[in-house]
Design a protein around this motif. Structure first.
Motif: not given
Length: 352
Positions: A229-242
């Motif tokens: 799921n690309k949406t979850l990947l992008i959202a999760g990666g952004a949250v983890a990075g922040v």
């Protein structure tokens, strides 16, 4: 997890850890001497660990805790867990202390470089935390099932260590997709340890009620794997990075304020009129500045902890997006809707 209040931390932070066997001052706890940093730690984790050891040797337990937590976020080394648990013990956060010290005791037994004195000191410190809490050794018949207390997942089966609680009544929930969730309610006293076993049962769809007709089967000659799921990947990666970046920044700010506070304490101690004590937090000005600095330090500590938790949630989202994906079938299949009392789903049949 939030740090203790400034007044609590400072009132309990006057003793230096000189070893488990040395008598403690009144109101203090005799604890283990910190181990030297492991060569297996990364440079950044080792630096933060050393900062935590230095702060603990001065009795600055909240500062030491912030450094150890930041190091743990970078690398899950058992020596760092021992530092976290020791600080939590001194800050009277006993269930968390027992959890981290259990990791420390378990892993130090496997470390060939550890001495007998270090192992004995670790056991003694762990025993002090265990005396304040109740423990549940939980066995589950399904490997990989999540064990949760409230909204917090405390581990997955099989659990290596007990689950620790404040004395009282608590409910543990065990769950895994495809199985019925199970709750276990326990009543614990300080120092008590009990065993409980949980049997999860498969969740099966009911048969269609009489008179209902299954839908027309649909045959798919080949379904392409949709990928993660690309949406979850992008959202999760952004949250983890922040979360990680914010946690690191707040940790650095907290350490800086800790240094400022220590300098102000030195000023109070060197002032002959004050004789090392502040008559109030508002007078003289140096006392007011010290109070404001300590409060700001703890604000940064709490912000760092919550940021790292947000980062962990983001990382979990990325892992979920990568793992939770349908497998591509090897050959044709038939799919038909199935409806039962209290449940609905799809029936799949064919050759796989």
């Amino acid at each position: 997890m939030a740090a203790a209040s400034p007044s609590e931390a400072q009132s309990r932070g006057g003793a230096s850890p000189k070893g488990a066997g040395q008598p403690a001052a009144a109101g203090q706890t005799a604890i283990q001497a910190p181990r030297a940093p492991s060569e297996a730690m990364s440079d950044k984790a080792r630096k933060l660990y050393i900062e935590g050891v230095t702060a603990s040797e001065k009795g600055r337990w909240a500062d030491a805790y912030a450094s150890f937590v930041a190091a743990w976020a970078l690398q899950k080394h058992y020596t760092i867990a021992g530092g976290i648990g020791t600080c939590e013990l001194m800050l009277q956060r006993y269930p968390d202390a027992a959890k981290h010290l259990a990791i420390y005791v378990r892993e130090i037994e496997k470390d060939a470089t550890a001495t007998a004195d270090e192992r004995a000191a670790a056991l003694k410190t762990y025993a002090q935390a265990r005396a304040k809490v109740g423990a549940v050794r939980l066995s589950v018949n399904v490997e990989g099932a999540e064990v949760a207390v409230g909204q917090e997942v405390v581990g997955t089966a099989p659990l290596l260590d007990p689950v620790f609680f404040e004395p009282g009544t608590h409910t543990i929930t065990v769950r895994r997709p495809g199985y019925e969730a199970a709750d276990v309610t326990v009543e614990l006293k300080a120092g008590q340890e009990i065993e409980r076993s949980v049997e999860l049962t498969s969740a099966r769809a009911s048969e269609p009620p009489q008179g209902s007709k299954p839908g027309t089967p649909w045959k798919d000659e080949g379904v392409v794997d949709p990928g993660p799921n690309k949406t979850l990947l992008i959202a999760g990666g952004a949250v983890a990075g922040v979360g990680v970046v914010a946690g690191t920044v707040f940790t650095i700010l907290a350490l800086g304020k800790g240094g400022d506070a220590e300098n102000l304490r030195d000023s109070v101690r060197s002032d002959r009129t004050l004789n090392g004590r502040c008559p109030s937090i508002k007078d003289p000005p140096v006392c007011m500045e010290l109070s404001d600095t300590v409060d700001l330090q703890y604000t940064f500590i709490n912000a760092a902890i919550y940021s790292f938790i947000v980062g962990a949630v983001g990382t979990g989202t990325v892992i979920y997006a990568l793992v939770d994906r349908p497998a591509a079938p090897a050959s044709s299949m038939q799919i038909a809707p199935r409806v039962g009392w209290g449940s609905a789903g799809l029936s799949l049949s064919g050759q796989f």
